[in-house]
Design a protein around this motif. Sequence first.
Motif, short mmCIF file in Angstrom:
data_model
loop_
_atom_site.label_atom_id
_atom_site.label_comp_id
_atom_site.label_asym_id
_atom_site.label_seq_id
_atom_site.Cartn_x
_atom_site.Cartn_y
_atom_site.Cartn_z
N THR A 49 0.87 -1.18 0.00
CA THR A 49 0.00 0.00 0.00
C THR A 49 0.90 1.23 0.00
OG1 THR A 49 -0.16 -0.05 2.41
CG2 THR A 49 -1.92 -1.15 1.17
N THR A 50 0.57 2.21 -0.83
CA THR A 50 1.46 3.37 -1.00
C THR A 50 0.84 4.68 -0.52
OG1 THR A 50 0.71 3.59 -3.30
CG2 THR A 50 2.74 2.33 -2.90
N GLY A 51 -0.47 4.74 -0.39
CA GLY A 51 -1.12 5.92 0.17
C GLY A 51 -1.15 5.78 1.68
N PHE A 52 -1.95 4.85 2.13
CA PHE A 52 -1.95 4.46 3.54
C PHE A 52 -0.87 3.39 3.72
CE2 PHE A 52 -6.40 5.61 2.61
CZ PHE A 52 -6.56 6.62 3.54
N GLN A 53 -0.27 3.32 4.88
CA GLN A 53 0.77 2.32 5.12
C GLN A 53 0.18 1.07 5.74
OE1 GLN A 53 4.01 2.72 3.97
NE2 GLN A 53 2.88 4.38 2.99
N ASN A 54 0.49 -0.09 5.13
CA ASN A 54 0.06 -1.39 5.65
C ASN A 54 -1.44 -1.46 5.90
OD1 ASN A 54 2.42 -3.19 5.93
ND2 ASN A 54 3.21 -1.47 7.14
N LEU A 55 -2.21 -0.97 4.95
CA LEU A 55 -3.66 -0.98 5.10
C LEU A 55 -4.31 -1.71 3.92
CD1 LEU A 55 -5.99 -0.10 6.91
CD2 LEU A 55 -6.08 2.05 5.65
N ASN A 56 -4.02 -3.01 3.85
CA ASN A 56 -4.60 -3.87 2.83
C ASN A 56 -5.93 -4.40 3.34
OD1 ASN A 56 -2.23 -4.36 0.79
ND2 ASN A 56 -1.34 -4.49 2.84
N ILE A 57 -6.98 -4.16 2.59
CA ILE A 57 -8.30 -4.63 3.02
C ILE A 57 -8.79 -5.70 2.05
CG2 ILE A 57 -10.72 -3.97 3.32
CD1 ILE A 57 -9.76 -1.25 4.27
N ARG A 58 -9.12 -6.82 2.63
CA ARG A 58 -9.77 -7.90 1.90
C ARG A 58 -11.21 -7.91 2.39
NH1 ARG A 58 -12.80 -12.40 3.40
NH2 ARG A 58 -12.90 -13.81 1.67
N ALA A 63 -21.67 -12.39 -1.71
CA ALA A 63 -21.43 -12.98 -3.02
C ALA A 63 -20.24 -12.34 -3.72
CB ALA A 63 -22.67 -12.81 -3.90
N SER A 64 -19.75 -11.22 -3.22
CA SER A 64 -18.62 -10.56 -3.86
C SER A 64 -17.44 -10.45 -2.90
CB SER A 64 -19.02 -9.17 -4.36
OG SER A 64 -19.31 -8.32 -3.26
N PHE A 65 -16.26 -10.61 -3.46
CA PHE A 65 -15.03 -10.54 -2.69
C PHE A 65 -14.10 -9.57 -3.41
CE2 PHE A 65 -16.93 -14.70 -2.41
CZ PHE A 65 -16.95 -14.95 -1.05
N GLY A 66 -13.10 -9.07 -2.73
CA GLY A 66 -12.17 -8.19 -3.41
C GLY A 66 -11.08 -7.68 -2.50
N TYR A 67 -10.27 -6.81 -3.08
CA TYR A 67 -9.13 -6.22 -2.40
C TYR A 67 -9.09 -4.72 -2.66
CZ TYR A 67 -4.45 -4.42 -1.75
OH TYR A 67 -3.40 -3.63 -1.35
N SER A 156 -11.09 -0.70 -6.12
CA SER A 156 -10.86 -2.06 -5.62
C SER A 156 -10.76 -3.02 -6.80
CB SER A 156 -11.99 -2.49 -4.67
OG SER A 156 -13.22 -2.50 -5.33
N ILE A 157 -10.15 -4.16 -6.54
CA ILE A 157 -9.94 -5.15 -7.58
C ILE A 157 -10.45 -6.51 -7.11
CG2 ILE A 157 -7.93 -3.93 -8.49
CD1 ILE A 157 -6.17 -6.15 -7.22
N ASP A 158 -10.64 -7.41 -8.07
CA ASP A 158 -11.04 -8.77 -7.79
C ASP A 158 -10.47 -9.66 -8.89
OD1 ASP A 158 -12.18 -10.98 -6.62
OD2 ASP A 158 -14.25 -10.46 -7.12
N ASN A 159 -10.41 -10.96 -8.61
CA ASN A 159 -9.97 -11.95 -9.59
C ASN A 159 -8.65 -11.57 -10.24
OD1 ASN A 159 -12.34 -13.59 -9.23
ND2 ASN A 159 -13.45 -12.04 -10.38
N LEU A 160 -7.63 -11.37 -9.42
CA LEU A 160 -6.29 -11.04 -9.91
C LEU A 160 -5.67 -12.28 -10.53
CD1 LEU A 160 -3.73 -9.28 -10.13
CD2 LEU A 160 -3.21 -9.95 -7.76
N THR A 161 -5.42 -12.24 -11.82
CA THR A 161 -4.85 -13.37 -12.54
C THR A 161 -3.43 -13.04 -12.97
OG1 THR A 161 -7.03 -14.02 -13.37
CG2 THR A 161 -5.12 -14.87 -14.55
N ILE A 162 -2.50 -13.92 -12.65
CA ILE A 162 -1.13 -13.80 -13.14
C ILE A 162 -0.82 -15.06 -13.92
CG2 ILE A 162 -0.37 -12.29 -11.29
CD1 ILE A 162 0.97 -14.77 -10.02
N GLY A 163 0.09 -14.94 -14.88
CA GLY A 163 0.39 -16.13 -15.65
C GLY A 163 1.62 -16.02 -16.51
N ALA A 164 1.97 -17.16 -17.07
CA ALA A 164 3.06 -17.23 -18.04
C ALA A 164 2.46 -16.93 -19.40
CB ALA A 164 3.70 -18.60 -18.01
N SER A 165 3.11 -16.09 -20.13
CA SER A 165 2.60 -15.67 -21.43
C SER A 165 2.84 -16.74 -22.47
CB SER A 165 3.27 -14.36 -21.86
OG SER A 165 2.87 -14.01 -23.15
N GLY A 166 1.91 -16.88 -23.37
CA GLY A 166 2.06 -17.76 -24.52
C GLY A 166 2.50 -16.98 -25.73
N VAL A 167 3.32 -15.92 -25.51
CA VAL A 167 3.74 -15.02 -26.58
C VAL A 167 4.56 -15.79 -27.61
CG1 VAL A 167 5.11 -12.97 -27.12
CG2 VAL A 167 3.72 -13.02 -25.07
N VAL A 168 4.25 -15.58 -28.88
CA VAL A 168 4.96 -16.22 -29.98
C VAL A 168 6.33 -15.56 -30.12
CG1 VAL A 168 4.92 -16.65 -32.46
CG2 VAL A 168 2.81 -16.75 -31.15
#
Length: 196
Positions: A49-58, A63-67, A156-168
Motif C-alpha cells: 500500500t502506498t497511500g496508507f501504510q500497511n492498510l490492505n483490506i480484503r 457474493a462478492s469478494f475483493g481487495y 478495488s480489484i477482484d480476480n487477480l490473474t497472473i500467468g506465463a505468457s504464450g507469446v509467440v
Amino acid sequence: MFGDRATFLSALSSSFTDTYESSQGYQNGFSILSNAAMTAVVGQTRYETTGFQNLNIRFDGGASFGYCAGCNGSFTLHFDATSFGDANGVGGVGLDISGNSGDLPYSALVTFGNSDTQLFALQSNTASFFGLTSDRQIRSIAFGPNGGTTTGGAFSIDNLTIGASGVVPEPASWAMLIAGFGLVGAAARRRRAVTA
C-alpha cells in the motif's frame, strides 16, 4: 492490452487467479492486513500500500469478494516472486476493477522486467477488466492517479490473474531456431557420409 478476461486468458500458457475468497486462505469477513500478511496469504503477489501504510483490506460482501488499499488509497502489486515467472516478473496480469469514483481517476503504471515503464489510463466510475501481456515481463503495477500515491478516490480489484505468457517468439528468434536445426541436419548428413 485486453478489455475482456476470455481473450486475456487465451494469451496465457498457464495462470493462477486470486479470487480473494476464504477457500484460498483468507479469513471470513472483512479483514485488514499488513503488506507482509496480505502477501503471505496466497504467496503469488507482493502487496504494497502506498497511500496508507500497511492498510490492505480484503472484503467479503457475501457474493462478492475483493481487495483494496484502504478502499480509497493507492497500491502497488509486485510480481517478482511467483511460481509463474521470475525476478523480472510474469508474462501476464489481469484483474477486474470494481470501479473508482469522484474526480480522482486511477491509472496503472506498469514497470516491465527491463525497467521500462508505461502508464495506462483506467476507465473511471465503471466496472471493467484490465489485462496485459508482455514478452518483456511485468514486474509491478502501481495503481493511483498517474500511477502515483493517494489516500483519495475509491478503487478495488477482484480476480487477480497472473500467468506465463504464450507469446509467440519474434521472427529473429524463429530464424535462429531454423538455422540451428539446419546446422544440426548438415552435421548429421556429413557424419553419415564419413562413416559410409
